[in-house]
Design a protein around this motif. Structure first.
Motif, PDB file in Angstrom:
ATOM      1  N   GLN A  80       0.968  -1.098   0.056  1.00  0.00           N
ATOM      2  CA  GLN A  80      -0.022   0.045   0.038  1.00  0.00           C
ATOM      3  C   GLN A  80       0.773   1.260   0.000  1.00  0.00           C
ATOM      4  OE1 GLN A  80      -2.164  -1.055   3.672  1.00  0.00           O
ATOM      5  NE2 GLN A  80      -3.871  -1.344   2.177  1.00  0.00           N
ATOM      6  N   LEU A  81       2.017   1.094   0.647  1.00  0.00           N
ATOM      7  CA  LEU A  81       2.934   2.325   0.943  1.00  0.00           C
ATOM      8  C   LEU A  81       3.639   2.650  -0.538  1.00  0.00           C
ATOM      9  CD1 LEU A  81       4.656   4.625   2.299  1.00  0.00           C
ATOM     10  CD2 LEU A  81       6.044   2.790   2.950  1.00  0.00           C
ATOM     11  N   HIS A  82       3.711   1.424  -1.218  1.00  0.00           N
ATOM     12  CA  HIS A  82       4.350   1.362  -2.586  1.00  0.00           C
ATOM     13  C   HIS A  82       3.401   2.076  -3.634  1.00  0.00           C
ATOM     14  CE1 HIS A  82       4.875  -0.004  -6.876  1.00  0.00           C
ATOM     15  NE2 HIS A  82       6.255   0.472  -6.513  1.00  0.00           N
ATOM     16  N   ALA A  83       2.259   1.753  -3.441  1.00  0.00           N
ATOM     17  CA  ALA A  83       0.888   2.341  -4.345  1.00  0.00           C
ATOM     18  C   ALA A  83       0.721   3.737  -4.075  1.00  0.00           C
ATOM     19  CB  ALA A  83      -0.237   1.537  -3.856  1.00  0.00           C
ATOM     20  N   VAL A  84       0.730   4.096  -2.723  1.00  0.00           N
ATOM     21  CA  VAL A  84       0.667   5.696  -2.655  1.00  0.00           C
ATOM     22  C   VAL A  84       1.633   6.479  -3.360  1.00  0.00           C
ATOM     23  CG1 VAL A  84       0.760   7.632  -0.874  1.00  0.00           C
ATOM     24  CG2 VAL A  84      -0.779   5.363  -0.443  1.00  0.00           C
ATOM     25  N   TYR A  85       3.033   5.946  -3.100  1.00  0.00           N
ATOM     26  CA  TYR A  85       4.191   6.628  -3.603  1.00  0.00           C
ATOM     27  C   TYR A  85       4.252   6.479  -5.010  1.00  0.00           C
ATOM     28  CZ  TYR A  85       9.139   7.450  -4.765  1.00  0.00           C
ATOM     29  OH  TYR A  85      10.121   8.129  -5.280  1.00  0.00           O
ATOM     30  N   GLY A  86       3.511   5.746  -5.762  1.00  0.00           N
ATOM     31  CA  GLY A  86       3.397   5.454  -7.258  1.00  0.00           C
ATOM     32  C   GLY A  86       2.513   6.619  -7.381  1.00  0.00           C
ATOM     33  N   ILE A  87       1.423   6.422  -6.917  1.00  0.00           N
ATOM     34  CA  ILE A  87       0.248   7.407  -7.356  1.00  0.00           C
ATOM     35  C   ILE A  87       0.863   8.959  -7.151  1.00  0.00           C
ATOM     36  CG2 ILE A  87      -1.859   8.566  -6.790  1.00  0.00           C
ATOM     37  CD1 ILE A  87      -2.748   5.524  -5.726  1.00  0.00           C
ATOM     38  N   LEU A  88       1.724   9.333  -6.169  1.00  0.00           N
ATOM     39  CA  LEU A  88       2.178  10.620  -5.863  1.00  0.00           C
ATOM     40  C   LEU A  88       3.101  10.989  -7.156  1.00  0.00           C
ATOM     41  CD1 LEU A  88       2.733  10.425  -2.084  1.00  0.00           C
ATOM     42  CD2 LEU A  88       0.639  11.830  -3.472  1.00  0.00           C
ATOM     43  N   THR A  89       4.015   9.945  -7.571  1.00  0.00           N
ATOM     44  CA  THR A  89       5.009  10.214  -8.517  1.00  0.00           C
ATOM     45  C   THR A  89       4.386  10.348  -9.799  1.00  0.00           C
ATOM     46  OG1 THR A  89       5.717   7.961  -8.418  1.00  0.00           O
ATOM     47  CG2 THR A  89       6.915   9.620  -7.145  1.00  0.00           C
ATOM     48  N   SER A  90       3.208   9.731 -10.119  1.00  0.00           N
ATOM     49  CA  SER A  90       2.852   9.486 -11.419  1.00  0.00           C
ATOM     50  C   SER A  90       1.615  10.531 -11.765  1.00  0.00           C
ATOM     51  CB  SER A  90       2.246   8.159 -11.772  1.00  0.00           C
ATOM     52  OG  SER A  90       0.996   7.846 -11.101  1.00  0.00           O
ATOM     53  N   LEU A  91       0.943  10.956 -10.772  1.00  0.00           N
ATOM     54  CA  LEU A  91      -0.390  11.815 -11.070  1.00  0.00           C
ATOM     55  C   LEU A  91       0.114  13.205 -11.498  1.00  0.00           C
ATOM     56  CD1 LEU A  91      -3.335  11.905 -10.450  1.00  0.00           C
ATOM     57  CD2 LEU A  91      -2.826  12.950  -8.148  1.00  0.00           C
ATOM     58  N   PRO A  92       1.196  13.778 -10.976  1.00  0.00           N
ATOM     59  CA  PRO A  92       1.799  15.102 -11.780  1.00  0.00           C
ATOM     60  C   PRO A  92       2.062  14.888 -13.152  1.00  0.00           C
ATOM     61  CG  PRO A  92       2.843  14.853  -9.589  1.00  0.00           C
ATOM     62  CD  PRO A  92       2.200  13.576  -9.805  1.00  0.00           C
ATOM     63  N   THR A  93       2.122  13.620 -13.745  1.00  0.00           N
ATOM     64  CA  THR A  93       2.311  13.724 -15.148  1.00  0.00           C
ATOM     65  C   THR A  93       1.266  13.499 -15.986  1.00  0.00           C
ATOM     66  OG1 THR A  93       2.291  11.058 -15.008  1.00  0.00           O
ATOM     67  CG2 THR A  93       4.414  12.186 -14.724  1.00  0.00           C
TER      68      THR A  93
END
Length: 130
Positions: A80-93
């Protein structure tokens, strides 16, 4: 201003507790919510989150109305931590003009990316194993 995220061991082995302030909690909640609604492709969701079946509804109170949310520490598995991190890094793109991004997410791209950095540095400072 977002300054730091402390991460501690959770109640169970393999659990991580993110000690976040109210603003950080709501930022995480909004980012995950926007991602969930805007990304319809299961393949793309799995690419970003690292898994097909990761759920963030309970720890981020996504099924609770904003007025009933109780911000505070967020307990997550590593997936879940990985998922949140992935969302935070991809959303700005996402290809939205800045005004649309701020309207949808509620904050600037830089703030979202800063939150991702705080999660990463918080995990590194914690010394907790994966």
């Amino acid at each position: 201003m977002i300054t730091e995220v402390e991460i501690r061991r959770g109640r169970e082995n393999g659990q991580y507790v993110l000690l976040v302030d109210d603003r950080q909690f709501h930022l995480l909640r909004r980012a995950v919510s926007v991602f969930s609604y805007q990304e319809e492709s299961a393949v793309a969701r799995a690419l970003v989150t690292g898994a097909e079946d990761v759920t963030l509804a309970e720890p981020l109170q996504l099924d609770v109305s904003y007025d009933d949310v109780v911000p505070g520490p967020v307990e997550l598995t590593f997936a879940q931590l990985h998922a949140v991190y992935g969302i935070l890094t991809s959303l700005p793109t996402v290809n939205w003009v800045e005004e649309e991004f701020v309207e949808r997410v509620g904050d600037f791209r830089e703030t979202i990316l800063r939150m991702a950095l705080l999660l990463r540095s918080g995990l590194l400072r914690s010394g907790l194993p994966v």
